[in-house]
Design a protein around this motif. Sequence first.
Motif, PDB file in Angstrom:
ATOM      1  N   VAL A  60       0.868  -1.175   0.000  1.00 16.14           N
ATOM      2  CA  VAL A  60       0.000   0.000   0.000  1.00 16.14           C
ATOM      3  C   VAL A  60       0.902   1.221   0.000  1.00 16.14           C
ATOM      4  O   VAL A  60       1.878   1.287   0.741  1.00 16.14           O
ATOM      5  CB  VAL A  60      -0.918   0.007   1.245  1.00 16.14           C
ATOM      6  CG1 VAL A  60      -1.710   1.307   1.329  1.00 16.14           C
ATOM      7  CG2 VAL A  60      -1.842  -1.190   1.208  1.00 16.14           C
ATOM      8  N   GLY A  61       0.593   2.174  -0.860  1.00 16.28           N
ATOM      9  CA  GLY A  61       1.398   3.387  -0.930  1.00 16.28           C
ATOM     10  C   GLY A  61       0.748   4.518  -0.155  1.00 16.28           C
ATOM     11  O   GLY A  61      -0.468   4.583  -0.038  1.00 16.28           O
ATOM     12  N   THR A  62       1.566   5.402   0.386  1.00 12.00           N
ATOM     13  CA  THR A  62       1.031   6.563   1.096  1.00 12.00           C
ATOM     14  C   THR A  62       1.757   7.823   0.644  1.00 12.00           C
ATOM     15  O   THR A  62       2.941   7.797   0.329  1.00 12.00           O
ATOM     16  CB  THR A  62       1.177   6.419   2.620  1.00 12.00           C
ATOM     17  OG1 THR A  62       2.548   6.216   2.943  1.00 12.00           O
ATOM     18  CG2 THR A  62       0.351   5.269   3.159  1.00 12.00           C
ATOM     19  N   LEU A  63       1.010   8.878   0.595  1.00 10.67           N
ATOM     20  CA  LEU A  63       1.514  10.232   0.388  1.00 10.67           C
ATOM     21  C   LEU A  63       0.928  11.057   1.519  1.00 10.67           C
ATOM     22  O   LEU A  63      -0.056  10.639   2.140  1.00 10.67           O
ATOM     23  CB  LEU A  63       1.035  10.780  -0.969  1.00 10.67           C
ATOM     24  CG  LEU A  63       1.531  10.052  -2.210  1.00 10.67           C
ATOM     25  CD1 LEU A  63       0.760  10.520  -3.444  1.00 10.67           C
ATOM     26  CD2 LEU A  63       3.014  10.304  -2.411  1.00 10.67           C
ATOM     27  N   PRO A  64       1.469  12.227   1.803  1.00 12.81           N
ATOM     28  CA  PRO A  64       0.890  13.031   2.884  1.00 12.81           C
ATOM     29  C   PRO A  64      -0.613  13.248   2.672  1.00 12.81           C
ATOM     30  O   PRO A  64      -1.033  13.869   1.695  1.00 12.81           O
ATOM     31  CB  PRO A  64       1.665  14.338   2.806  1.00 12.81           C
ATOM     32  CG  PRO A  64       2.988  13.943   2.199  1.00 12.81           C
ATOM     33  CD  PRO A  64       2.645  12.841   1.220  1.00 12.81           C
ATOM     34  N   GLY A  65      -1.425  12.683   3.555  1.00 12.52           N
ATOM     35  CA  GLY A  65      -2.868  12.847   3.509  1.00 12.52           C
ATOM     36  C   GLY A  65      -3.573  12.035   2.439  1.00 12.52           C
ATOM     37  O   GLY A  65      -4.775  12.182   2.251  1.00 12.52           O
ATOM     38  N   LYS A  66      -2.849  11.162   1.729  1.00 11.33           N
ATOM     39  CA  LYS A  66      -3.451  10.373   0.653  1.00 11.33           C
ATOM     40  C   LYS A  66      -2.917   8.949   0.700  1.00 11.33           C
ATOM     41  O   LYS A  66      -1.863   8.690   1.250  1.00 11.33           O
ATOM     42  CB  LYS A  66      -3.126  10.991  -0.705  1.00 11.33           C
ATOM     43  CG  LYS A  66      -3.684  12.380  -0.872  1.00 11.33           C
ATOM     44  CD  LYS A  66      -3.260  12.980  -2.187  1.00 11.33           C
ATOM     45  CE  LYS A  66      -3.784  14.401  -2.259  1.00 11.33           C
ATOM     46  NZ  LYS A  66      -2.934  15.249  -3.026  1.00 11.33           N
TER      47      LYS A  66
ATOM     48  N   GLU B  76       0.426  12.824  -8.366  1.00  9.45           N
ATOM     49  CA  GLU B  76       1.642  13.229  -7.658  1.00  9.45           C
ATOM     50  C   GLU B  76       2.819  12.292  -7.920  1.00  9.45           C
ATOM     51  O   GLU B  76       3.935  12.580  -7.504  1.00  9.45           O
ATOM     52  CB  GLU B  76       1.366  13.325  -6.163  1.00  9.45           C
ATOM     53  CG  GLU B  76       0.365  14.413  -5.825  1.00  9.45           C
ATOM     54  CD  GLU B  76       0.186  14.602  -4.333  1.00  9.45           C
ATOM     55  OE1 GLU B  76       1.143  14.334  -3.574  1.00  9.45           O
ATOM     56  OE2 GLU B  76      -0.904  15.026  -3.934  1.00  9.45           O
ATOM     57  N   ILE B  77       2.567  11.185  -8.592  1.00  7.77           N
ATOM     58  CA  ILE B  77       3.616  10.198  -8.882  1.00  7.77           C
ATOM     59  C   ILE B  77       4.372  10.635 -10.133  1.00  7.77           C
ATOM     60  O   ILE B  77       3.782  11.151 -11.088  1.00  7.77           O
ATOM     61  CB  ILE B  77       2.994   8.794  -9.109  1.00  7.77           C
ATOM     62  CG1 ILE B  77       2.151   8.387  -7.899  1.00  7.77           C
ATOM     63  CG2 ILE B  77       4.039   7.754  -9.434  1.00  7.77           C
ATOM     64  CD1 ILE B  77       2.896   8.303  -6.600  1.00  7.77           C
TER      65      ILE B  77
END
Length: 86
Positions: free
Chosen positions: A5-11, A47-48
């Motif tokens: 599972v990937g995470t970004l700030p707040g996503k 964003e990727i």
Amino acid sequence: YHPTVGTLPGKEIDFVAERNGNRLYIQVAYSIDDPHTREREYAPLLEILPAYEKWVVTLDDFAPTPPAGILRIPAWELQKHLRAKT
């Protein structure tokens, strides 16, 4: 593939699949017919870096054209797309 599972700030990105140094980002949604849902599913993928493949898998028969660099795949065609990557 090795899925995480990937995470970004707040996503969150539902799946990050890696194999042989290649990375594939996948969002999964029942439907992206609603504009708010569509935005929620596309936003993390935008964003990727463009060098990576990004897919949104849905049960929609038809969906609006996704942003550049993102492929929208009907769920019943997912296996065909994964096989094409081997």
